[in-house]
Design a protein around this motif. Sequence first.
Motif, PDB file in Angstrom:
ATOM      1  N   GLN A  89      46.106  42.141  38.706  1.00 50.32           N
ATOM      2  CA  GLN A  89      45.950  43.538  38.292  1.00 50.32           C
ATOM      3  C   GLN A  89      44.479  43.905  38.094  1.00 50.32           C
ATOM      4  O   GLN A  89      44.128  45.075  38.087  1.00 50.32           O
ATOM      5  N   LYS A  90      43.654  42.874  37.881  1.00 55.43           N
ATOM      6  CA  LYS A  90      42.231  43.136  37.643  1.00 55.43           C
ATOM      7  C   LYS A  90      41.411  41.995  38.243  1.00 55.43           C
ATOM      8  O   LYS A  90      40.797  41.207  37.531  1.00 55.43           O
ATOM      9  N   PRO A  91      41.429  41.875  39.585  1.00 58.40           N
ATOM     10  CA  PRO A  91      40.762  40.733  40.224  1.00 58.40           C
ATOM     11  C   PRO A  91      39.246  40.777  40.045  1.00 58.40           C
ATOM     12  O   PRO A  91      38.640  41.832  40.159  1.00 58.40           O
TER      13      PRO A  91
ATOM     14  N   PRO B 251      42.422  43.252  46.857  1.00 58.99           N
ATOM     15  CA  PRO B 251      43.417  44.297  46.574  1.00 58.99           C
ATOM     16  C   PRO B 251      43.916  44.182  45.121  1.00 58.99           C
ATOM     17  O   PRO B 251      43.987  43.088  44.577  1.00 58.99           O
ATOM     18  N   VAL B 252      44.229  45.316  44.523  1.00 61.14           N
ATOM     19  CA  VAL B 252      44.696  45.364  43.131  1.00 61.14           C
ATOM     20  C   VAL B 252      46.188  45.679  43.127  1.00 61.14           C
ATOM     21  O   VAL B 252      46.652  46.531  43.886  1.00 61.14           O
ATOM     22  N   LEU B 253      46.940  44.975  42.290  1.00 61.95           N
ATOM     23  CA  LEU B 253      48.383  45.230  42.219  1.00 61.95           C
ATOM     24  C   LEU B 253      48.758  45.929  40.909  1.00 61.95           C
ATOM     25  O   LEU B 253      48.131  45.698  39.874  1.00 61.95           O
TER      26      LEU B 253
ATOM     27  N   MET C 237      47.571  34.378  36.723  1.00 61.54           N
ATOM     28  CA  MET C 237      47.729  35.026  38.018  1.00 61.54           C
ATOM     29  C   MET C 237      48.172  36.480  37.866  1.00 61.54           C
ATOM     30  O   MET C 237      47.621  37.384  38.511  1.00 61.54           O
ATOM     31  N   THR C 238      49.160  36.709  37.002  1.00 63.65           N
ATOM     32  CA  THR C 238      49.659  38.076  36.822  1.00 63.65           C
ATOM     33  C   THR C 238      48.532  38.990  36.345  1.00 63.65           C
ATOM     34  O   THR C 238      48.390  40.120  36.819  1.00 63.65           O
TER      35      THR C 238
END
Lengths: 116, 228
Positions: B71-73, B105-107, B66-67
Amino acid sequence: MRNRFWLLALIFAASPLQAQELAADNYRAYCVQCHGMEGNGKGVNIRDMAVQPRDHTDAKSMSGRSDEALFKVIKEGGPAIDKSVLMPPWGDTLSDEEIRDMVLHLRTLCKCKFGS
Amino acid sequence: MKRLFILAVLFSSAPVLAVDGMAILQRDCAVCHSLTGPAAQTLKDAWSRKGPDLFYAGNKYRAEWMTAWLQKPQAIRPAGLNYGEHLKAGVKGDEVDTATLPLHPVLAKADAVAVTAELMKLKPHDDLISKEKLESGSISKQMGEMAFDKFYGCLACHQIEPEFGGFSGPELYTAAQRLQPEFMASLIRSPQAWNPKSWMPNKQLTDMGIQKMVRYLDVIGKESANAK
């Protein structure tokens, strides 16, 4: 005021616990993925299938199935009527009521009856 | 000017762990993902959901996946969450209208870590998970694929390698990287126990069949991870 209350009470008592869906909505949710938006057997999933899904608009083949056979194949899946395992059993998804409605819906898609 | 100073003080006095995962979830994610449940009980509700339910994320996903994904869906469901919204008529039949598939969305890393930590706390379905007892064992890729495709017909809706298989379900060559094995077993046993309106049917597999499928998904998951 009094009347309104009774009306509401009646409405609530009459609605079943698990809401029943319209057959057309169930078709759109579950059948379209293989049988297609037009019900013609050309759904989005068919490319790599060894056996192609039934064309529900084909009166000739659909009139060869009794309502009981259609009920059975929807509830228990293809193998229940010696057809492909690619047709899944929907018995845990749809209630018997909903499956009966679905059989009627299929009859409107093929514009046909059993044996006609 | 004064404002700037106040802000500077606020920031410098913030604790080391400055990222509040729950605040991010409420602000940026809850519009599309249910964080509290319950699952949809009607088709209308199911169709109105814009993202997969995350209220049981701690019972479902692998934290490290998930982490990284946040960051790179990358697309998981080739025809989107509600495949019916992303279809168009093609020459040979219905096709996925890829132009309508949304980008996720990218985190930033710190946010992804904080959000994952919060999501992994959400475990309302320990009851379903604890029913699954996976035994160690192996299956060859060939035997697994035979069962997946020919005996159970799972290939109708799922891809087991890029561009091979159906479109309406999530791709499964990455499932073992993404999902906890007990979750996979439980979902195969009963998709409706997790999501009553799921597009996936209960294929009525035996315990043995379920074990086989989880092992097979592990085999193809490892293979696709190594191929990267």
